[in-house]
Design an enzyme around this catalytic site. Sequence first.
Site, PDB file in Angstrom:
ATOM      1  N   GLU A 106       0.819  -1.211   0.000  1.00  0.00           N
ATOM      2  CA  GLU A 106       0.000   0.000   0.000  1.00  0.00           C
ATOM      3  C   GLU A 106       0.856   1.266   0.000  1.00  0.00           C
ATOM      4  OE1 GLU A 106      -3.060   0.265  -0.559  1.00  0.00           O
ATOM      5  OE2 GLU A 106      -3.610  -1.844  -0.447  1.00  0.00           O
ATOM      6  N   CYS A 269     -17.503   1.442 -19.635  1.00  0.00           N
ATOM      7  CA  CYS A 269     -18.778   1.326 -18.931  1.00  0.00           C
ATOM      8  C   CYS A 269     -19.498   0.016 -19.240  1.00  0.00           C
ATOM      9  CB  CYS A 269     -19.670   2.510 -19.274  1.00  0.00           C
ATOM     10  SG  CYS A 269     -19.045   4.094 -18.642  1.00  0.00           S
ATOM     11  N   CYS A 278     -25.265   3.176 -11.423  1.00  0.00           N
ATOM     12  CA  CYS A 278     -24.417   4.347 -11.651  1.00  0.00           C
ATOM     13  C   CYS A 278     -25.238   5.536 -12.126  1.00  0.00           C
ATOM     14  CB  CYS A 278     -23.333   4.006 -12.680  1.00  0.00           C
ATOM     15  SG  CYS A 278     -22.197   5.374 -13.031  1.00  0.00           S
TER      16      CYS A 278
END
Length: 522
Positions: A106, A269, A278
């Site tokens: 991370e 998309c 969405c």
Amino acid sequence: MKKPRAAVGSGHRKQAASQKEREKRVLSSKQAKPSAPDGLARQPEEVEMQVSISPYHLFRDTAEVTAFRGNLLSWYDQEKRDLPWRRWVEHEVDLDKRAYAVWVSEVMLQQTQVATVINYYTRWMQKWPTLQDLASASLEEVNELWAGLGYYSRGRRLQEGARKIVEELGGHMPRTAEALKQLLPGVGRYTAGAIASIAFGQAAGVVDGNVVRVLCRVRAIGADPSSTVVSQQLWSLAQQLVDPARPGDFNQAAMELGATVCTPQHPHCSQCPVQGLCRAHQKVEQEHLSTSQHLLGSPNIEECAPNTEQCQLCPPLTKPWDPTLGVTNFPRKASRKPPREECSATCILEQPKALGGARILLVQRPKSGLLAGLWEFPSVTLEPSEKHQHKALLQELQNWAGPLPEGCLQHFGEVVHIFSHIKLTYQVYGLAMEGQIPVTSTPPGSRWVTREEFRTAAVSTAMKKVFRVYEGQQPGTCKGSKRSQVTTPSSWKKTSRGQQVLDSFFRPHISTNVPIPNTAAE
């Protein structure tokens, strides 16, 4: 990845209990300063305020939340990338080693692309597979391995944290997001949540740049995501959505979606598992439908109520919806200050006839500030208003190498490197010494290295660019390299005599401007 297994047996239970007691004692003995979200603009985490937010931007029922979780996790199980830190965590049963592996990944991934991190992470974990290994390493070793990855304070803080865990926490990683954030240097809200959810199975939401983009599009949040109101709302949404049964997988799935599908410029998309939820996609579909039916201005889907007080999550009135951008209307791009411009002269001082092969001089930067503790070529800051900077560069060289012939500096070109907040232009010079300086007489904070040693030293990407310009103009090296006129930094062009001052400083060798692509800011 499956939810981390619970510890088995009384011995593990006692160890977990003692770890919690140790954390409580450390936390209660310190007034820890709140740590800001890393990877994002620093914002207050808990601020009571009265703001106008439409329900349009929220998840209002359990069914929506459940659908979002299920669709996202099903997609992740099928499409997730095979990454070394995921393999490491999946097969590691020791919780401290698991958390350490997540922590390293991370931190490396902050402001750095996955493709760049993979090799660094693999080499890091091979060299220091445990907290104890990292704690016993030197900062020089850490900087050498980190060289080229950028944002070098990250590596230093990782090692500081490892030493604190070994020396003060009994060698055990804190087990909660709150404890991680308060006890470990450089660990903010995001990193703490990632470690706690992936390594320990805590239902802690996370918000990084990818998650910001996903949430802003899914809930049509068009206000500035770096603002306090929007930042708090994004963290609230992330916490609401995180799957308590698979928190680590959910957080990784949200970040994966933003990195591979819901991308900044060209989102895919049609491949999105949460497309049906969405708001941004619904608005695009409505635009297409309205256009085809010549019914512009007559939407038949839900919108944020236009007649109420201005919603704090909607785009400002000065930034209306742009039909040409589609879903990339979200999130709103925060305005950024341009980096300040600086200019520096740096010199590669080389002993071509040194015993054992040619050697070049490196000096170490201060222990704090930009590129702290890294090695570089002797350099001075250039100011066009001063007439004798050439003397300053020569004096800097003589401070490290003793008397040098005046007027022998040769100009090789320039390098422009963008740091996070500085655009730094290096004027690159070289000086070849006829004699030899014994390595044993080198002052503290400097060293002579071979070219091969330079390539593995703890030097920044900017210095590697500088050296490539120098190498490109050496006899017998980099034949056919491009040569053109040196460009003058804008800070020098502000005065009519700027270039005259620069030319008077140094004796030019060859005017070149070698194009070298910028890498991540460091």
